[in-house]
Design a protein around this motif. Structure first.
Motif, PDB file in Angstrom:
ATOM      1  N   GLY A 175       4.673 -16.220  -0.738  1.00  0.00           N
ATOM      2  CA  GLY A 175       5.976 -15.785  -1.214  1.00  0.00           C
ATOM      3  C   GLY A 175       6.247 -14.321  -0.941  1.00  0.00           C
ATOM      4  N   LEU A 176       7.396 -13.877  -1.405  1.00  0.00           N
ATOM      5  CA  LEU A 176       7.831 -12.492  -1.244  1.00  0.00           C
ATOM      6  C   LEU A 176       7.644 -11.754  -2.558  1.00  0.00           C
ATOM      7  N   PHE A 177       6.996 -10.587  -2.483  1.00  0.00           N
ATOM      8  CA  PHE A 177       6.773  -9.735  -3.644  1.00  0.00           C
ATOM      9  C   PHE A 177       7.272  -8.330  -3.317  1.00  0.00           C
ATOM     10  N   ALA A 178       7.513  -7.536  -4.350  1.00  0.00           N
ATOM     11  CA  ALA A 178       8.049  -6.196  -4.119  1.00  0.00           C
ATOM     12  C   ALA A 178       7.587  -5.251  -5.206  1.00  0.00           C
ATOM     13  N   PHE A 215       5.414  -8.486   1.484  1.00  0.00           N
ATOM     14  CA  PHE A 215       5.543  -7.478   0.426  1.00  0.00           C
ATOM     15  C   PHE A 215       6.499  -6.378   0.876  1.00  0.00           C
ATOM     16  N   CYS A 216       7.383  -5.986  -0.032  1.00  0.00           N
ATOM     17  CA  CYS A 216       8.277  -4.844   0.197  1.00  0.00           C
ATOM     18  C   CYS A 216       7.869  -3.736  -0.753  1.00  0.00           C
ATOM     19  N   LEU A 217       7.446  -2.604  -0.206  1.00  0.00           N
ATOM     20  CA  LEU A 217       6.993  -1.464  -1.002  1.00  0.00           C
ATOM     21  C   LEU A 217       8.015  -0.337  -0.908  1.00  0.00           C
ATOM     22  N   ILE A 218       8.613   0.004  -2.032  1.00  0.00           N
ATOM     23  CA  ILE A 218       9.574   1.102  -2.111  1.00  0.00           C
ATOM     24  C   ILE A 218       8.931   2.198  -2.939  1.00  0.00           C
ATOM     25  N   ARG A 219       8.679   3.333  -2.319  1.00  0.00           N
ATOM     26  CA  ARG A 219       7.979   4.400  -3.029  1.00  0.00           C
ATOM     27  C   ARG A 219       8.757   5.697  -2.995  1.00  0.00           C
ATOM     28  N   GLY A 220       8.736   6.404  -4.113  1.00  0.00           N
ATOM     29  CA  GLY A 220       9.376   7.696  -4.204  1.00  0.00           C
ATOM     30  C   GLY A 220       8.350   8.789  -4.441  1.00  0.00           C
ATOM     31  N   ASP A 221       8.497   9.896  -3.721  1.00  0.00           N
ATOM     32  CA  ASP A 221       7.613  11.050  -3.886  1.00  0.00           C
ATOM     33  C   ASP A 221       8.433  12.317  -3.740  1.00  0.00           C
ATOM     34  N   ARG A 222       7.835  13.445  -4.122  1.00  0.00           N
ATOM     35  CA  ARG A 222       8.553  14.717  -4.013  1.00  0.00           C
ATOM     36  C   ARG A 222       8.682  15.133  -2.551  1.00  0.00           C
ATOM     37  N   THR A 223       7.542  15.245  -1.864  1.00  0.00           N
ATOM     38  CA  THR A 223       7.505  15.639  -0.460  1.00  0.00           C
ATOM     39  C   THR A 223       6.445  14.812   0.249  1.00  0.00           C
ATOM     40  N   ALA A 224       6.438  14.862   1.570  1.00  0.00           N
ATOM     41  CA  ALA A 224       5.411  14.146   2.329  1.00  0.00           C
ATOM     42  C   ALA A 224       4.026  14.685   2.014  1.00  0.00           C
ATOM     43  N   ALA A 225       3.931  16.003   1.825  1.00  0.00           N
ATOM     44  CA  ALA A 225       2.632  16.618   1.555  1.00  0.00           C
ATOM     45  C   ALA A 225       2.067  16.222   0.193  1.00  0.00           C
ATOM     46  N   SER A 226       2.931  15.817  -0.745  1.00  0.00           N
ATOM     47  CA  SER A 226       2.472  15.450  -2.081  1.00  0.00           C
ATOM     48  C   SER A 226       2.261  13.944  -2.232  1.00  0.00           C
ATOM     49  N   THR A 227       2.399  13.195  -1.146  1.00  0.00           N
ATOM     50  CA  THR A 227       2.321  11.740  -1.195  1.00  0.00           C
ATOM     51  C   THR A 227       0.872  11.263  -1.164  1.00  0.00           C
ATOM     52  N   MET A 228       0.434  10.596  -2.225  1.00  0.00           N
ATOM     53  CA  MET A 228      -0.927  10.080  -2.307  1.00  0.00           C
ATOM     54  C   MET A 228      -1.100   8.845  -1.426  1.00  0.00           C
ATOM     55  N   PHE A 229      -2.268   8.706  -0.849  1.00  0.00           N
ATOM     56  CA  PHE A 229      -2.645   7.541  -0.045  1.00  0.00           C
ATOM     57  C   PHE A 229      -1.660   7.302   1.106  1.00  0.00           C
ATOM     58  N   ARG A 252       4.666  -8.347   7.855  1.00  0.00           N
ATOM     59  CA  ARG A 252       4.620  -8.829   6.469  1.00  0.00           C
ATOM     60  C   ARG A 252       4.733  -7.728   5.427  1.00  0.00           C
ATOM     61  N   LEU A 253       4.640  -6.462   5.844  1.00  0.00           N
ATOM     62  CA  LEU A 253       4.778  -5.345   4.912  1.00  0.00           C
ATOM     63  C   LEU A 253       5.986  -4.508   5.293  1.00  0.00           C
ATOM     64  N   GLN A 254       6.966  -4.465   4.404  1.00  0.00           N
ATOM     65  CA  GLN A 254       8.142  -3.612   4.581  1.00  0.00           C
ATOM     66  C   GLN A 254       7.933  -2.358   3.744  1.00  0.00           C
ATOM     67  N   LEU A 255       8.000  -1.200   4.368  1.00  0.00           N
ATOM     68  CA  LEU A 255       7.726   0.066   3.692  1.00  0.00           C
ATOM     69  C   LEU A 255       8.969   0.941   3.707  1.00  0.00           C
TER      70      LEU A 255
END
Length: 353
Positions: free
Chosen positions: A116-119, A146-160, A174-177
């Motif tokens: 299935g589809l997860f997000a 899977f659809c992953l929507i992530r919010g961060d301050r800046t690229a340099a502060s983005t974990m992983f 299969r992974l939408q980012l």
């Protein structure tokens, strides 16, 4: 029964200027105890200057297969919190070879791999448990997306950042980012800004068929999770398909704190043994139990991690707040002992259920 074990640190990886990943070696005799579901967390304990400090961090490594051996290593992500005693220690003092007391895995912010589809909508360090969920799901279930929507301050502060990019390279179909930065413009992709309720209500239907998503996973600061849930509910998503985990909320004491009835007692069953003890005025039921059973499970004491979850066998309690239990859990009779206060003279809890 959750319990602590000393585990050696196998690796300390700097992720950003203010975050690290700690990897622990799990000896063969403890691998079954540390078997975990994707999305679960670990409580870490440190004793310094006569004070015990506990903090909870999500496992970011994939979960072991149910029919295989338990994990030989566990990895967690730690972001520096201003004034945080444990996060400062993790970023500035922990070295390879050090031993840290680690509680066996807990938490219900999990996903059993299925087609299935997860997000997910995550913010900052909220990527940590979702990284385990996504990597486990896509590796085990070829019919899952899977659809992953992530919010961060800046690229340099983005974990992983690299780990997520590797997953995208491995599962491009299969992974939408989708990444949104609040304090930095991107050369491509969405404009900068916060992922608030209004923006998500417009963004989500444009990204994926919202009504076809089998499960939504929201993780990060309270404001982001609350806004994402309201956006999803406004789009017609059933509450049962929305799963939440909050990393931090204001620790202010509730304005109204009713006293426990005179001569109230709590009876608790823990690790097969029970006892009954008087409740002191104003204290939580967890604190009552801890005075007599120091092995009672807890981590944050803030109603966030869910480590102190217990079944209310009898009596009535008032919970100050709850950011850990799903609605079906509270309806089934589970409470957070750290947030529960006696309303009736006799209360009985079962930590073993």
């Amino acid at each position: 029964m959750a319990r602590f074990h000393p585990l050696p640190v196998a690796a300390v990886d700097r992720l950003t200027d203010d975050s690290v990943a700690l990897t622990f070696t799990v000896p063969p005799e403890l691998r079954e105890e540390f078997r975990h579901a994707p999305g679960q967390h670990l409580a870490l304990r440190r004793r310094t200057d006569g004070t015990e400090i506990r903090r909870t961090y999500s496992i970011c490594s994939p979960a072991p297969a149910p029919d295989g051996d338990g994990p030989s290593a566990l990895r967690v992500g730690v972001r520096l919190v201003e004034g945080g005693a444990f996060s400062t220690y993790a970023l500035k003092e922990v070295n390879i070879g050090d031993e840290i007391e680690v509680m066996t895995p807990a938490g219900r912010f999990t996903l059993d791999p299925a087609p299935g589809l997860f997000a997910a909508v995550v913010g900052g360090s909220g990527i940590t448990p979702v990284l385990s969920i996504v990597s486990t799901l896509l590796a085990r279930e070829p019919r899952a997306r899977f659809c992953l929507i992530r919010g961060d301050r800046t690229a340099a502060s983005t974990m992983f950042l690299e780990e997520v990019a590797d997953l995208k390279d491995r599962y491009p179909e299969r992974l939408q980012l989708v990444t949104v930065l609040s304090r930095e413009e991107q050369q491509a992709g969405l404009p900068s800004g916060r992922l608030d309720r209004e923006r998500l209500a417009e963004l989500l239907p444009a990204l994926l068929p919202v009504d076809q998503v089998a499960g939504w996973f929201l993780c990060g600061p309270f404001g982001l999770v609350e806004g994402a849930e309201k956006a999803l509910r406004g789009l017609g998503v059933e509450k049962s398909r929305i799963h939440q985990e909050i990393f931090h909320v204001d620790s202010a004491v509730p304005a109204e704190a009713a006293s426990a009835p005179a001569d109230s007692t709590v009876t608790a069953r823990l690790d097969g043994r029970g006892g009954t003890w008087p409740v002191r005025d104003g204290e939580s039921l967890l604190d009552t139990v801890l005075r007599n059973r120091p092995d009672a499970p807890y981590a944050c004491k803030g109603g966030v991690c869910g480590t102190c979850r217990a079944f209310l066998v009898s009596g009535e309690v008032r919970m100050d707040r709850n950011f850990a239990l799903e609605a079906e859990e509270t309806e089934a009779g589970y409470v957070l002992a750290c947030q529960s206060h006696a309303v009736t003279e006799k209360v009985e809890l079962d930590f073993d259920r």
